[in-house]
Design a protein around this motif. Structure first.
Motif, short mmCIF file in Angstrom:
data_model
loop_
_atom_site.label_atom_id
_atom_site.label_comp_id
_atom_site.label_asym_id
_atom_site.label_seq_id
_atom_site.Cartn_x
_atom_site.Cartn_y
_atom_site.Cartn_z
N ASP A 87 26.54 30.38 49.41
CA ASP A 87 27.09 30.27 48.05
C ASP A 87 26.39 29.17 47.26
O ASP A 87 26.05 29.36 46.09
CB ASP A 87 28.60 30.00 48.13
CG ASP A 87 29.26 30.06 46.78
OD1 ASP A 87 29.11 31.07 46.08
OD2 ASP A 87 29.95 29.08 46.43
N ALA A 133 22.95 30.36 46.28
CA ALA A 133 23.00 31.42 45.28
C ALA A 133 23.43 30.91 43.90
O ALA A 133 23.39 31.67 42.93
CB ALA A 133 23.94 32.52 45.74
N ARG A 134 23.79 29.65 43.80
CA ARG A 134 24.21 29.08 42.52
C ARG A 134 23.12 29.26 41.45
O ARG A 134 23.42 29.51 40.29
CB ARG A 134 24.55 27.60 42.69
CG ARG A 134 25.17 26.99 41.44
CD ARG A 134 25.60 25.55 41.65
NE ARG A 134 26.60 25.49 42.71
CZ ARG A 134 26.63 24.57 43.67
NH1 ARG A 134 25.73 23.61 43.71
NH2 ARG A 134 27.58 24.57 44.59
N ARG A 168 23.68 32.61 39.93
CA ARG A 168 24.88 32.67 39.08
C ARG A 168 24.70 31.92 37.77
O ARG A 168 25.24 32.31 36.75
CB ARG A 168 26.09 32.15 39.85
CG ARG A 168 26.52 33.06 40.99
CD ARG A 168 27.86 32.67 41.56
NE ARG A 168 27.93 31.28 41.93
CZ ARG A 168 27.51 30.77 43.09
NH1 ARG A 168 26.95 31.56 43.99
NH2 ARG A 168 27.63 29.48 43.35
N VAL A 211 26.22 40.46 36.16
CA VAL A 211 26.53 40.73 37.56
C VAL A 211 27.97 40.29 37.84
O VAL A 211 28.42 39.25 37.37
CB VAL A 211 25.57 39.94 38.50
CG1 VAL A 211 25.99 40.05 39.95
CG2 VAL A 211 24.14 40.43 38.32
N ARG A 212 28.68 41.11 38.60
CA ARG A 212 30.00 40.74 39.10
C ARG A 212 29.76 40.12 40.48
O ARG A 212 29.41 40.82 41.43
CB ARG A 212 30.90 41.97 39.18
CG ARG A 212 32.34 41.63 39.53
CD ARG A 212 33.25 42.85 39.49
NE ARG A 212 32.83 43.83 40.46
CZ ARG A 212 32.47 45.09 40.18
NH1 ARG A 212 32.47 45.52 38.95
NH2 ARG A 212 32.10 45.92 41.13
N TRP A 213 29.90 38.81 40.57
CA TRP A 213 29.59 38.08 41.80
C TRP A 213 30.72 38.20 42.81
O TRP A 213 31.89 38.14 42.45
CB TRP A 213 29.30 36.61 41.48
CG TRP A 213 28.10 36.46 40.61
CD1 TRP A 213 28.09 36.16 39.28
CD2 TRP A 213 26.74 36.64 41.00
NE1 TRP A 213 26.80 36.15 38.81
CE2 TRP A 213 25.94 36.43 39.84
CE3 TRP A 213 26.10 36.95 42.19
CZ2 TRP A 213 24.56 36.53 39.86
CZ3 TRP A 213 24.72 37.05 42.21
CH2 TRP A 213 23.96 36.83 41.06
N GLU A 269 33.17 37.00 45.81
CA GLU A 269 33.83 35.74 46.19
C GLU A 269 33.24 35.27 47.52
O GLU A 269 32.96 36.09 48.40
CB GLU A 269 35.34 35.95 46.34
CG GLU A 269 36.04 36.38 45.07
CD GLU A 269 36.07 35.28 44.03
OE1 GLU A 269 36.14 34.10 44.41
OE2 GLU A 269 36.01 35.60 42.83
N TRP A 324 21.45 40.56 47.06
CA TRP A 324 21.84 40.23 48.42
C TRP A 324 20.99 39.12 49.02
O TRP A 324 19.95 38.76 48.50
CB TRP A 324 21.76 41.46 49.32
CG TRP A 324 20.49 42.25 49.21
CD1 TRP A 324 20.33 43.41 48.51
CD2 TRP A 324 19.20 41.98 49.80
NE1 TRP A 324 19.02 43.87 48.64
CE2 TRP A 324 18.31 43.01 49.43
CE3 TRP A 324 18.72 40.95 50.61
CZ2 TRP A 324 16.99 43.05 49.84
CZ3 TRP A 324 17.38 40.99 51.02
CH2 TRP A 324 16.54 42.03 50.63
N THR A 340 26.08 41.18 50.61
CA THR A 340 26.09 41.41 49.17
C THR A 340 26.63 40.17 48.46
O THR A 340 27.71 39.69 48.78
CB THR A 340 26.95 42.64 48.82
OG1 THR A 340 26.36 43.79 49.42
CG2 THR A 340 27.05 42.84 47.31
N LEU A 341 25.83 39.67 47.50
CA LEU A 341 26.24 38.52 46.70
C LEU A 341 26.83 38.94 45.36
O LEU A 341 27.68 38.25 44.80
CB LEU A 341 25.05 37.60 46.46
CG LEU A 341 24.37 37.07 47.71
CD1 LEU A 341 23.13 36.27 47.34
CD2 LEU A 341 25.34 36.23 48.52
N GLY A 342 26.37 40.07 44.83
CA GLY A 342 26.88 40.55 43.56
C GLY A 342 26.42 41.95 43.26
O GLY A 342 25.46 42.45 43.85
#
Length: 188
Positions: A18, A21-22, A25, A31-33, A35, A91, A128-130
């Motif tokens: 996470d 991956a900031r 974001r 993209v729908r990230w 949780e 991903w 999967t990240l988003g």
């Protein structure tokens, strides 16, 4: 109910992914990230499974877990399906070690004996990240390939169990719960 078989990552590794991956974001991509608590590596998506078909799924999981010992998985390399320039899924990949490939194959073959269709696509293990939104527009992901190339993360964790997961689709995305966790007890 919608079910799938997955490997859940330890909290420490989910947090590391996470943080890395900031950078993605922060780009305000369409993209729908996911949780951070939902990060998992799917081994087999089962779809809607009626109660009578759940017992064979759990039996196969128990058999495979009894024949598989704990093993290491390394997460490394960010990417997207189908392409980085027009992604539907963003991903972080997992190294497809022989242990991970064998686990996937054992599940596929075991479930095929109970009428579940075998996956014919190549196995590309990932978390999967988003998911990209449908109306991202042309050029929305310009430069994403440079961003993912600049993220250097290697996260390794020990797989100790197989998880039967339930997926509930909501307006804000999918929500996952562990229905059953089965420890890997086979030889290393």
């Amino acid at each position: 109910m919608r079910l799938f078989i997955a490997l859940n990552l330890p909290k420490k590794e989910r947090s590391r992914i996470d943080r890395a991956a900031r950078l993605l974001r922060e780009r305000e991509l369409p993209v729908r990230w996911a949780e951070v608590d939902d990060f998992h590596l799917t081994l087999k998506f089962l779809g809607d499974v009626r109660p009578p078909r759940r017992d064979p799924v759990e039996h196969v999981m128990e058999k495979v877990a009894a024949e598989t010992g704990p093993f290491e998985v390394t997460m490394h390399g960010f990417g997207a399906f189908p392409t980085i320039r027009r992604p539907r899924v963003i991903w972080i990949g997992a190294v497809a070690t022989p242990e991970l490939r064998c686990l996937k194959q054992d599940i596929e073959w075991g479930l095929a004996e109970h009428g579940f269709e075998r996956e014919t696509r190549a196995f590309h293990p990932h978390v999967t990240l988003g998911r990209a939104e449908e109306d991202g527009g042309a050029g929305a992901f310009r430069g994403l390939d440079d961003v993912v190339a600049g993220i250097d993360l290697k996260a390794t964790f020990t797989v100790r169990s197989l998880d039967l997961m339930r997926s509930r689709v909501t307006r804000t995305g999918s929500r996952y719960t562990v229905e059953r966790s089965i420890k890997l007890t086979g030889p290393r």
